[in-house]
Design a protein around this motif. Structure first.
Motif, PDB file in Angstrom:
ATOM      1  N   ARG A   1      33.441  39.064  57.051  1.00 31.62           N
ATOM      2  CA  ARG A   1      34.446  39.943  56.394  1.00 31.62           C
ATOM      3  C   ARG A   1      33.697  41.004  55.701  1.00 31.62           C
ATOM      4  NH1 ARG A   1      36.731  37.643  59.907  1.00 31.62           N
ATOM      5  NH2 ARG A   1      38.816  36.447  59.383  1.00 31.62           N
ATOM      6  N   ASN A   2      34.349  42.136  55.508  1.00 32.69           N
ATOM      7  CA  ASN A   2      33.738  43.277  54.790  1.00 32.69           C
ATOM      8  C   ASN A   2      34.560  43.636  53.484  1.00 32.69           C
ATOM      9  OD1 ASN A   2      31.597  45.038  54.828  1.00 32.69           O
ATOM     10  ND2 ASN A   2      32.555  46.892  55.496  1.00 32.69           N
ATOM     11  N   GLU A   3      34.745  42.727  52.495  1.00 33.08           N
ATOM     12  CA  GLU A   3      35.516  42.571  51.696  1.00 33.08           C
ATOM     13  C   GLU A   3      35.073  43.117  50.412  1.00 33.08           C
ATOM     14  OE1 GLU A   3      38.381  38.855  53.116  1.00 33.08           O
ATOM     15  OE2 GLU A   3      36.834  38.565  51.749  1.00 33.08           O
ATOM     16  N   LEU A   4      35.747  43.350  49.189  1.00 31.98           N
ATOM     17  CA  LEU A   4      35.395  43.405  47.867  1.00 31.98           C
ATOM     18  C   LEU A   4      35.914  42.504  47.127  1.00 31.98           C
ATOM     19  CD1 LEU A   4      35.489  47.424  47.213  1.00 31.98           C
ATOM     20  CD2 LEU A   4      33.841  46.153  48.457  1.00 31.98           C
ATOM     21  N   TRP A   5      34.990  41.865  46.299  1.00 30.64           N
ATOM     22  CA  TRP A   5      35.297  40.795  45.361  1.00 30.64           C
ATOM     23  C   TRP A   5      35.282  41.033  43.965  1.00 30.64           C
ATOM     24  CZ3 TRP A   5      33.269  35.599  47.790  1.00 30.64           C
ATOM     25  CH2 TRP A   5      33.633  35.435  49.019  1.00 30.64           C
ATOM     26  N   ILE A   6      36.429  40.699  43.293  1.00 36.57           N
ATOM     27  CA  ILE A   6      36.299  40.641  41.981  1.00 36.57           C
ATOM     28  C   ILE A   6      36.025  39.364  40.975  1.00 36.57           C
ATOM     29  CG2 ILE A   6      37.335  41.425  39.670  1.00 36.57           C
ATOM     30  CD1 ILE A   6      38.925  43.378  41.402  1.00 36.57           C
ATOM     31  N   ILE A   7      34.983  39.309  40.577  1.00 33.59           N
ATOM     32  CA  ILE A   7      34.451  38.019  39.704  1.00 33.59           C
ATOM     33  C   ILE A   7      34.505  38.112  38.265  1.00 33.59           C
ATOM     34  CG2 ILE A   7      32.786  35.971  39.661  1.00 33.59           C
ATOM     35  CD1 ILE A   7      33.977  36.193  42.341  1.00 33.59           C
ATOM     36  N   ASN A   8      35.354  37.379  37.757  1.00 34.70           N
ATOM     37  CA  ASN A   8      35.530  37.499  36.110  1.00 34.70           C
ATOM     38  C   ASN A   8      34.497  36.483  35.584  1.00 34.70           C
ATOM     39  OD1 ASN A   8      37.773  36.204  37.420  1.00 34.70           O
ATOM     40  ND2 ASN A   8      38.060  35.336  35.013  1.00 34.70           N
ATOM     41  N   THR A   9      33.785  36.795  34.385  1.00 32.39           N
ATOM     42  CA  THR A   9      32.873  35.836  33.827  1.00 32.39           C
ATOM     43  C   THR A   9      33.772  34.947  32.826  1.00 32.39           C
ATOM     44  OG1 THR A   9      32.545  37.348  31.885  1.00 32.39           O
ATOM     45  CG2 THR A   9      30.976  37.414  33.737  1.00 32.39           C
ATOM     46  N   VAL A  10      34.995  35.103  32.522  1.00 29.90           N
ATOM     47  CA  VAL A  10      35.618  34.329  31.379  1.00 29.90           C
ATOM     48  C   VAL A  10      37.259  34.527  31.732  1.00 29.90           C
ATOM     49  CG1 VAL A  10      35.917  36.412  29.984  1.00 29.90           C
ATOM     50  CG2 VAL A  10      35.962  34.180  29.050  1.00 29.90           C
ATOM     51  N   GLY A  11      38.112  33.600  31.652  1.00 31.06           N
ATOM     52  CA  GLY A  11      39.462  33.397  31.952  1.00 31.06           C
ATOM     53  C   GLY A  11      40.385  34.178  31.395  1.00 31.06           C
ATOM     54  N   CYS A  12      39.988  34.838  29.907  1.00 29.06           N
ATOM     55  CA  CYS A  12      41.086  35.621  29.342  1.00 29.06           C
ATOM     56  C   CYS A  12      41.143  36.925  29.986  1.00 29.06           C
ATOM     57  CB  CYS A  12      40.613  35.581  27.940  1.00 29.06           C
ATOM     58  SG  CYS A  12      38.754  36.242  27.546  1.00 29.06           S
ATOM     59  N   ILE A  13      40.455  37.338  30.795  1.00 30.23           N
ATOM     60  CA  ILE A  13      40.744  38.579  31.569  1.00 30.23           C
ATOM     61  C   ILE A  13      41.087  38.409  33.099  1.00 30.23           C
ATOM     62  CG2 ILE A  13      39.226  40.092  30.162  1.00 30.23           C
ATOM     63  CD1 ILE A  13      37.044  39.778  32.438  1.00 30.23           C
ATOM     64  N   ASN A  14      41.712  37.248  33.239  1.00 31.68           N
ATOM     65  CA  ASN A  14      42.294  37.078  34.623  1.00 31.68           C
ATOM     66  C   ASN A  14      43.143  38.091  35.073  1.00 31.68           C
ATOM     67  OD1 ASN A  14      40.696  34.648  35.602  1.00 31.68           O
ATOM     68  ND2 ASN A  14      42.412  33.443  34.430  1.00 31.68           N
ATOM     69  N   LYS A  15      44.305  38.525  34.055  1.00 31.82           N
ATOM     70  CA  LYS A  15      45.237  39.309  34.163  1.00 31.82           C
ATOM     71  C   LYS A  15      44.985  40.727  34.562  1.00 31.82           C
ATOM     72  CE  LYS A  15      48.434  36.302  34.859  1.00 31.82           C
ATOM     73  NZ  LYS A  15      48.946  36.048  36.149  1.00 31.82           N
ATOM     74  N   ILE A  16      43.753  41.076  33.793  1.00 28.29           N
ATOM     75  CA  ILE A  16      43.183  42.661  33.968  1.00 28.29           C
ATOM     76  C   ILE A  16      42.699  42.427  35.434  1.00 28.29           C
ATOM     77  CG2 ILE A  16      41.238  43.842  33.468  1.00 28.29           C
ATOM     78  CD1 ILE A  16      41.614  43.194  30.532  1.00 28.29           C
ATOM     79  N   CYS A  17      41.853  41.569  35.992  1.00 23.12           N
ATOM     80  CA  CYS A  17      40.971  41.462  37.218  1.00 23.12           C
ATOM     81  C   CYS A  17      42.261  41.464  38.332  1.00 23.12           C
ATOM     82  CB  CYS A  17      40.420  40.286  37.159  1.00 23.12           C
ATOM     83  SG  CYS A  17      38.784  40.276  36.203  1.00 23.12           S
ATOM     84  N   GLU A  18      43.381  40.765  38.160  1.00 20.26           N
ATOM     85  CA  GLU A  18      44.290  40.634  39.032  1.00 20.26           C
ATOM     86  C   GLU A  18      45.026  41.921  39.228  1.00 20.26           C
ATOM     87  OE1 GLU A  18      48.792  39.089  38.667  1.00 20.26           O
ATOM     88  OE2 GLU A  18      47.102  37.381  38.239  1.00 20.26           O
ATOM     89  N   ALA A  19      45.518  42.450  38.268  1.00 19.88           N
ATOM     90  CA  ALA A  19      45.856  44.120  38.234  1.00 19.88           C
ATOM     91  C   ALA A  19      44.924  44.886  39.176  1.00 19.88           C
ATOM     92  CB  ALA A  19      46.180  44.442  37.083  1.00 19.88           C
ATOM     93  N   LEU A  20      43.854  44.816  38.704  1.00 14.03           N
ATOM     94  CA  LEU A  20      42.637  45.621  39.294  1.00 14.03           C
ATOM     95  C   LEU A  20      42.601  45.391  40.824  1.00 14.03           C
ATOM     96  CD1 LEU A  20      40.747  47.962  38.865  1.00 14.03           C
ATOM     97  CD2 LEU A  20      38.955  46.094  37.945  1.00 14.03           C
TER      98      LEU A  20
END
Length: 502
Positions: A129-148
């Motif tokens: 697949r030719n995807e872009l992944w967002i990996i967060n180092t900490v759980g408290c920014i899950n929603k920011i990453c989800e929005a992004l």
């Protein structure tokens, strides 16, 4: 109802049981292979075991040619065998002796299945697949990453295969090994070749610091990764989108090209198993694993606690004494893990497994391990680490579906083959192919199930169905076909916090 029916399957001649292929009623009669007529004496659900021989109390009950436990009371022919009259024969840790077997022979594949169309990354690895992944180092920014991820998925549509984020709750107050396990798992996901680019996002004050995380990334992967600390920018969404645009430009430079099937890595997993899992879907996946290994590819097996009772079958296929010793350490280490937490080592199967016809852990294990086919075990890999050798690998992880599929993905699996007799909708970070053990499930849950192994009970051969499944896998790997979990956007990860055994 007193009709002569043949709605059952016998696995091995020496078995004490046959398996019902439909709900049975008292008085139904079965014509056995030797010509004897067996009368069913009670209601027996589909997928469950029917005794074909008299069995004494304390006697081993044989299925797949091996003991699946001991009878807790006398059992007569035609009776239902399940939790009320069968109990595990397993107990404690064991000593093992290496007795290598080498009876497997590679198969020749049809020419059209020897290649697939993949993305050859700048470091030489291959993605599907030719995807872009967002990996967060900490759980408290899950929603920011989800929005992004939502923003990126919409704005970059048509340029990449999608933008995906995999939320998790960890990385904040973790210390020592606990932190290292999380960091290692996330690092292996960052390196996965299905992601043409990865945006690693931290908050800034967590224990899993972005700078320390970045220090663990090998230099050859640096070009595909961007790092962002949310506390240090004015608008983290704007900054994140700018990085995703950079990564999309890199991804657009890569095109699919023919690559040998030997570049493919398949993860092997079962979940929501039933009494037919070890008869149809798991042996089918084992057939495909053998075909892939024959072509020089890689198959990855996990669910270590669900090897208990069948572990010697895998151990004796170890490619060397060292691999054998690594497997012994893995098996007994996981048993000790249960002991250390005050749990019964053999408290398995699950309620759903039992409802589907699986009674004991050794019965479940004898069916589960068939996903590994018959080739040699070439290596044993620690939890969260990537496999290093082609061939059949064992990866350390528990049986939990989300944890196991995440571990298989982190180990490098491009695709996970997930067999199920009861069904499940979830998908992991990589395409997750749901394989039904029987046609009723495949027809009822078409939006979950990708392939029907129930064809094996309907006149088709293992060779025919195995090649058909491999052809579907090649289509998925080549981007010509999506799995149902991909189509519905079902992608999740789960991290095993309690650490490694090896």
């Amino acid at each position: 109802m007193n009709t002569m029916i043949r709605d059952y399957i016998a696995i091995q001649k020496q078995d004490d049981v046959v398996i019902a292929l439909r709900d049975m009623e008292a008085g139904d009669t079965l014509l056995l292979d030797g010509g004897e007529v067996l009368t069913v004496t009670e209601q027996i659900p589909r997928g469950h075991k029917i005794a074909v021989h008299p069995i004494e109390q304390g006697q081993d009950v044989i299925k797949y040619g091996f003991s699946i436990g001991r009878a807790t009371q006398p059992i007569k022919p035609g009776q239902w065998i399940h939790s009320h009259n069968l109990h595990t024969g397993l107990s404690g840790t064991l000593d093992y002796e290496y007795a290598p077997t080498a009876d497997w022979q590679p198969s020749e594949l049809p020419q059209h299945l020897k290649t697939f169309d993949g993305y050859v990354r700048p470091n030489g690895e291959v993605g599907i697949r030719n995807e872009l992944w967002i990996i967060n180092t900490v759980g408290c920014i899950n929603k920011i990453c989800e929005a992004l991820a939502r923003m990126g998925h919409a704005e970059l549509a048509g340029r990449v295969d999608g933008v995906y984020h995999f939320p998790h709750p960890f990385g904040c107050s973790q210390l020592g090994d606990d932190l290292e396990y999380t960091r290692q798992l996330l690092t292996s996901l960052v390196l996965h070749p299905n992601a043409a680019g990865v945006l690693v996002i931290g908050l800034g004050c967590e224990n899993n610091q972005v700078d320390e995380f970045a220090a663990g990334i090998p230099a050859e992967y640096a070009g595909k990764i961007r790092y962002l600390k949310a506390q240090e920018v004015e608008d983290e969404l704007e900054a994140g989108m700018a990085y995703l645009e950079e990564l999309a430009q890199l991804a657009e430079q890569e095109q699919r090209q023919p690559v040998p099937l030997s570049a493919l890595k398949l993860g092997l997993k079962c979940g929501g198993s039933d009494g037919l899992s070890g008869i149809t879907a798991n042996p089918l996946v084992g057939k495909v694993a053998d075909l892939l290994v024959s072509a020089g590819g890689t198959a990855i097996l996990t669910e270590v606690p669900e090897m208990f009772g069948a572990e010697t079958i895998l151990m004796n296929r170890a490619a060397s004494p060292q691999v054998f010793q690594d497997m012994v350490q893995l098996i007994n280490g996981f048993k000790q893990y249960f002991v250390d937490h005050g749990q019964n080592i053999y408290e398995n199967p699950s309620p759903g497994n039992k409802a589907g016809g699986i009674t004991t852990l050794e019965e479940k294990s004898l069916g589960c391990t068939q996903k590994g086919g018959h080739s040699q075990v070439v290596d044993v890999q620690r939890y969260g680490h990537r496999v290093q050798r082609t061939g059949l690998n064992i990866v350390e992880a528990p049986g939990n579906d989300l944890v196991s599929v995440t571990a298989l993905s982190a180990a490098g699996a491009h695709i996970v083959l997930f067999t199920t007799g009861r069904g499940t909708p979830f998908g992991g970070p990589v395409p997750t192919v749901k394989i039904a053990t029987q046609s009723e499930l495949a027809n009822r849950k078409k939006h979950w199930i990708d392939f029907n192994a129930g064809q094996l009970l309907e006149g088709r051969t293992m060779e025919q169905v195995g090649l058909e499944l491999l052809e579907q896998i090649v289509d998925i790997a080549s981007g010509r076909l999506e799995t149902n979990s991909e189509r519905h956007g079902f992608r999740e990860i789960a991290i095993f916090k309690d650490g490694v055994i090896l």
